[in-house]
Design an enzyme around this catalytic site. Sequence first.
Site, PDB file in Angstrom:
ATOM      1  N   CYS A  70      41.474  54.833  35.361  1.00 34.89           N
ATOM      2  CA  CYS A  70      42.567  55.449  36.125  1.00 34.89           C
ATOM      3  C   CYS A  70      43.550  56.180  35.202  1.00 34.89           C
ATOM      4  O   CYS A  70      44.275  55.546  34.427  1.00 34.89           O
ATOM      5  CB  CYS A  70      43.281  54.347  36.913  1.00 34.89           C
ATOM      6  SG  CYS A  70      44.821  54.845  37.694  1.00 34.89           S
ATOM      7  N   CYS A  84      47.240  55.282  35.749  1.00 36.70           N
ATOM      8  CA  CYS A  84      47.492  53.932  35.221  1.00 36.70           C
ATOM      9  C   CYS A  84      47.808  54.007  33.731  1.00 36.70           C
ATOM     10  O   CYS A  84      48.749  53.361  33.248  1.00 36.70           O
ATOM     11  CB  CYS A  84      46.280  53.024  35.442  1.00 36.70           C
ATOM     12  SG  CYS A  84      45.827  52.768  37.166  1.00 36.70           S
TER      13      CYS A  84
END
Length: 111
Positions: free
Chosen positions: A32, A35
């Site tokens: 991600c 993230c």
Amino acid sequence: MAEVTEVSESLFQAEVMESTLPVLVDFYAQWCGPCKAMGPALADLAQEYDGQVRIVKLDIDAAPAIAEAHGIASVPTFVLIRGGEVAARFSGAQTRSKIAAILDNVVEQRA
């Protein structure tokens, strides 16, 4: 000096749900991009709120049962746990100031 620490599925109950401090859990995934982008802000906040709030991260791919139990549908998702209960929840990349405001609110409630 506080750091963002990785919490495993086996330690989640003790490290998060039973913590005497509020715990901000960053549900993330290695793949991600947003993230990863949150990393520096979370590291900074972990130092700023040292002794008041713990910040941990949990890889949803390594701990799918915990992610499912907390209804994690997308990453990053942040869940603030206080006294074993969800105190706040928000998803998506956030600004440092927005997360700080949420943490400030929790710290004030503990005082």
